[in-house]
Design a protein around this motif. Structure first.
Motif, mmCIF file in Angstrom:
data_model
loop_
_atom_site.group_PDB
_atom_site.id
_atom_site.type_symbol
_atom_site.label_atom_id
_atom_site.label_comp_id
_atom_site.label_asym_id
_atom_site.label_seq_id
_atom_site.Cartn_x
_atom_site.Cartn_y
_atom_site.Cartn_z
ATOM 1 N N GLU A 269 3.552 -2.717 6.965
ATOM 2 C CA GLU A 269 2.235 -2.147 6.670
ATOM 3 C C GLU A 269 1.193 -3.248 6.534
ATOM 4 O O GLU A 269 0.064 -3.121 7.027
ATOM 5 C CB GLU A 269 2.298 -1.307 5.395
ATOM 6 N N SER A 270 1.541 -4.344 5.843
ATOM 7 C CA SER A 270 0.595 -5.438 5.686
ATOM 8 C C SER A 270 0.289 -6.092 7.026
ATOM 9 O O SER A 270 -0.862 -6.396 7.341
ATOM 10 C CB SER A 270 1.160 -6.469 4.706
ATOM 11 N N GLY B 233 -1.746 -3.646 9.128
ATOM 12 C CA GLY B 233 -3.007 -3.248 8.519
ATOM 13 C C GLY B 233 -3.181 -1.758 8.362
ATOM 14 O O GLY B 233 -4.316 -1.263 8.395
ATOM 15 N N GLN B 234 -2.104 -1.023 8.186
ATOM 16 C CA GLN B 234 -2.217 0.418 7.981
ATOM 17 C C GLN B 234 -1.012 0.907 7.194
ATOM 18 O O GLN B 234 0.037 0.277 7.191
ATOM 19 C CB GLN B 234 -2.276 1.160 9.323
ATOM 20 N N ARG B 235 -1.206 2.050 6.522
ATOM 21 C CA ARG B 235 -0.123 2.641 5.756
ATOM 22 C C ARG B 235 0.648 3.608 6.638
ATOM 23 O O ARG B 235 0.084 4.243 7.531
ATOM 24 C CB ARG B 235 -0.668 3.361 4.522
ATOM 25 N N PHE B 236 1.942 3.699 6.372
ATOM 26 C CA PHE B 236 2.788 4.599 7.141
ATOM 27 C C PHE B 236 2.958 5.915 6.409
ATOM 28 O O PHE B 236 2.997 5.958 5.176
ATOM 29 C CB PHE B 236 4.174 3.983 7.360
ATOM 30 N N GLU B 237 3.061 6.983 7.178
ATOM 31 C CA GLU B 237 3.399 8.272 6.603
ATOM 32 C C GLU B 237 4.884 8.271 6.225
ATOM 33 O O GLU B 237 5.691 7.573 6.843
ATOM 34 C CB GLU B 237 3.137 9.397 7.612
#
Length: 202
Positions: free
Chosen positions: A20-21, A24-28
């Motif tokens: 994620e880092s 640059g995005q969060r995972f579902e």
């Protein structure tokens, strides 16, 4: 691992970060693997729980198959293990002929099951799976791995080298030659000349 870790010549301490880092995005949250299981069975069924776990790397797949059982067909292999498959899969007659085939390196047919003895003997496995993790390209004769193959290129000529594990009949050699010519037409279409060479059996 983040660069330069994992590159040739880098011997320093490994550096890690989260996916994620790095992206640059969060995972579902991960959903149930039902679709993955159905696609696996469509490609490689009938298969056991152990087969599915070996292919996917996911544990506790027995519970998933149990949940999907109403939508699947089940069988028993010669050792009594339960096998699962999608209902509409093609199932050839046991007496149907199995034409010769050339499998590529790391072919999923050899990697998609925990029990490979359906097509690969233990003696053949030691010759196909190398100690450094390579899975050699193989030939199938009557549905079983009976040798390896490779394409050698030199001065505009592409030579298909077939190394059988046992002696091949004249009919089998002819079938491999015909299928090999089609393989060369696909894999070495840029070659000025092509040739097929059989190594000594054993």
């Amino acid at each position: 691992m983040v660069p330069p870790c994992g590159t040739w010549g880098h011997g320093e301490r490994m550096a890690y970060t989260t996916a994620e880092s790095w992206l640059g995005q969060r995972f579902e949250p991960a959903g149930p693997p039902d679709a993955l299981v159905m696609r696996y069975l469509a490609a490689f069924g009938p298969a056991s729980v152990r087969d599915l776990q070996a292919w996917s790397g996911l544990p506790r797949m027995g519970a998933v198959l149990e949940r999907l059982r109403p939508a699947l067909r089940t069988f028993r292999d010669e050792h009594g293990a339960e096998l699962f498959d999608v209902p509409g899969a093609r199932r050839p007659d046991p007496d149907a002929p199995a034409p010769v085939r050339f499998l590529s390196e790391f072919d999923s047919v050899l990697l998609a099951h925990a029990d490979r003895t359906r097509i690969l003997s233990e003696a053949a496995r030691r010759r196909v799976f190398t100690v450094n993790g390579i899975v050699r390209a193989t030939i199938l004769v009557e549905g079983f791995v009976q040798g390896t193959w490779r394409i050698e290129r030199q001065r505009g000529t592409a030579t298909l080298c077939i190394d059988p594990f046992t002696r091949l009949s004249r009919e089998t050699r002819g079938a491999l030659t015909d299928e090999g010519a089609r393989l060369l037409g696909f894999a070495a279409e840029d070659a000025r000349r092509t040739d097929i060479r059989f190594g000594r059996a054993g």
